[in-house]
Design a protein around this motif. Structure first.
Motif, PDB file in Angstrom:
ATOM      1  N   VAL A  87       0.835  -1.196   0.000  1.00  0.00           N
ATOM      2  CA  VAL A  87       0.000   0.000   0.000  1.00  0.00           C
ATOM      3  C   VAL A  87       0.869   1.246   0.000  1.00  0.00           C
ATOM      4  O   VAL A  87       0.590   2.224  -0.715  1.00  0.00           O
ATOM      5  CB  VAL A  87      -0.940   0.004   1.224  1.00  0.00           C
ATOM      6  N   GLN A  88       1.937   1.213   0.766  1.00  0.00           N
ATOM      7  CA  GLN A  88       2.821   2.371   0.843  1.00  0.00           C
ATOM      8  C   GLN A  88       3.461   2.677  -0.509  1.00  0.00           C
ATOM      9  O   GLN A  88       3.533   3.838  -0.924  1.00  0.00           O
ATOM     10  CB  GLN A  88       3.899   2.118   1.901  1.00  0.00           C
ATOM     11  N   GLN A 107     -10.750 -10.154   8.811  1.00  0.00           N
ATOM     12  CA  GLN A 107      -9.868  -9.759   9.902  1.00  0.00           C
ATOM     13  C   GLN A 107      -9.744  -8.234  10.040  1.00  0.00           C
ATOM     14  O   GLN A 107      -9.235  -7.554   9.142  1.00  0.00           O
ATOM     15  CB  GLN A 107      -8.473 -10.358   9.682  1.00  0.00           C
ATOM     16  N   LEU A 108     -10.182  -7.736  11.171  1.00  0.00           N
ATOM     17  CA  LEU A 108     -10.039  -6.308  11.459  1.00  0.00           C
ATOM     18  C   LEU A 108      -8.574  -5.902  11.545  1.00  0.00           C
ATOM     19  O   LEU A 108      -8.224  -4.769  11.194  1.00  0.00           O
ATOM     20  CB  LEU A 108     -10.736  -5.973  12.780  1.00  0.00           C
ATOM     21  N   SER A 109      -7.724  -6.805  12.001  1.00  0.00           N
ATOM     22  CA  SER A 109      -6.303  -6.472  12.136  1.00  0.00           C
ATOM     23  C   SER A 109      -5.687  -6.137  10.785  1.00  0.00           C
ATOM     24  O   SER A 109      -4.842  -5.232  10.678  1.00  0.00           O
ATOM     25  CB  SER A 109      -5.539  -7.632  12.777  1.00  0.00           C
ATOM     26  N   LEU A 110      -6.108  -6.839   9.733  1.00  0.00           N
ATOM     27  CA  LEU A 110      -5.613  -6.540   8.391  1.00  0.00           C
ATOM     28  C   LEU A 110      -6.080  -5.153   7.946  1.00  0.00           C
ATOM     29  O   LEU A 110      -5.343  -4.418   7.286  1.00  0.00           O
ATOM     30  CB  LEU A 110      -6.089  -7.600   7.396  1.00  0.00           C
ATOM     31  N   ARG A 116      -3.284   2.071   8.329  1.00  0.00           N
ATOM     32  CA  ARG A 116      -2.033   2.659   8.817  1.00  0.00           C
ATOM     33  C   ARG A 116      -1.046   2.903   7.674  1.00  0.00           C
ATOM     34  O   ARG A 116      -0.319   3.900   7.651  1.00  0.00           O
ATOM     35  CB  ARG A 116      -1.405   1.724   9.848  1.00  0.00           C
ATOM     36  N   ASP A 117      -1.073   1.999   6.683  1.00  0.00           N
ATOM     37  CA  ASP A 117      -0.152   2.108   5.550  1.00  0.00           C
ATOM     38  C   ASP A 117      -0.628   3.069   4.467  1.00  0.00           C
ATOM     39  O   ASP A 117       0.099   3.314   3.500  1.00  0.00           O
ATOM     40  CB  ASP A 117       0.093   0.726   4.939  1.00  0.00           C
TER      41      ASP A 117
END
Length: 201
Positions: A87-88, A107-110, A116-117
């Protein structure tokens, strides 16, 4: 919002543009060009044609999993699966205004990592039995409610029809992504309108 995903099997040759235009006429606001073939000249030609078509209808063209094609076609954005790119890097190449989405399965963590990225939106699913990806892992509708706190649009995908689309919107999705249930239909324009009505109510 209706987010349509193309399918080269359902939309071979000239049907790619014909069916895409019908979806846009029916109210589709985002169109993802998804073609896993190795025919790069054809893919670029189709992507550029779809970009022009989307701009006629004030819609966005998102390229699936191919940063170089997104750059070459000057698409409005890029969609990345897990493991299909950074993504960055995509954000650096496409710029601050590009729409970049990420598949986050169940998955929420993904999703948190993607945001964030620099992701513009996240996609969860499948929520129902899917003709496009029948082996995809199922996600619960409660996930959409848990994702309400995310500060980006949340896209629901997988087996969504006009009949069940209201359920995912009520559960917390910002938009629905559809492929087979839209483009396998004889009247794509009317089916897109059916989706849009279901979403709006």
């Amino acid at each position: 919002m209706l987010y349509a995903i193309t399918d080269s099997t359902l939309m071979p040759g000239e049907l790619m543009l014909t069916k895409a235009q019908a979806a846009l006429q029916g109210g589709c606001q985002w169109l993802q060009y998804r073609d896993k073939s190795t025919n790069q000249p054809l893919r670029l030609t189709q992507a550029c044609a779809l970009k022009s078509l989307c701009e006629q209808y004030n819609a966005k063209l998102i390229i699936n999993d191919d940063l170089q094609l997104a750059i070459a076609s000057q698409a409005h954005g890029l969609h990345l699966g897990q493991g299909d790119g950074s993504v960055q890097q995509a954000r650096q190449c496409l710029g601050a205004h590009a729409t970049i989405g990420v598949t986050c399965h169940d998955q929420l963590s993904l999703a948190n990592t993607a945001i964030r990225d620099g992701a513009s939106y996240v996609a969860f699913g499948r929520f129902f039995n899917s003709a496009t990806k029948p082996d995809a892992k199922a996600a619960p509708l409660t996930l959409l409610n848990q994702a309400r706190h995310l500060n980006v649009p949340v896209i629901a995908i997988g087996g969504i029809t006009p009949d069940n689309s209201r359920r995912v919107i009520q559960a917390g999705a910002s938009a629905i992504a559809v492929c087979h249930s839209l483009f396998a239909c004889d009247n794509v324009k009317n089916r897109a309108r059916d989706f849009c009505r279901a979403i709006s109510t």
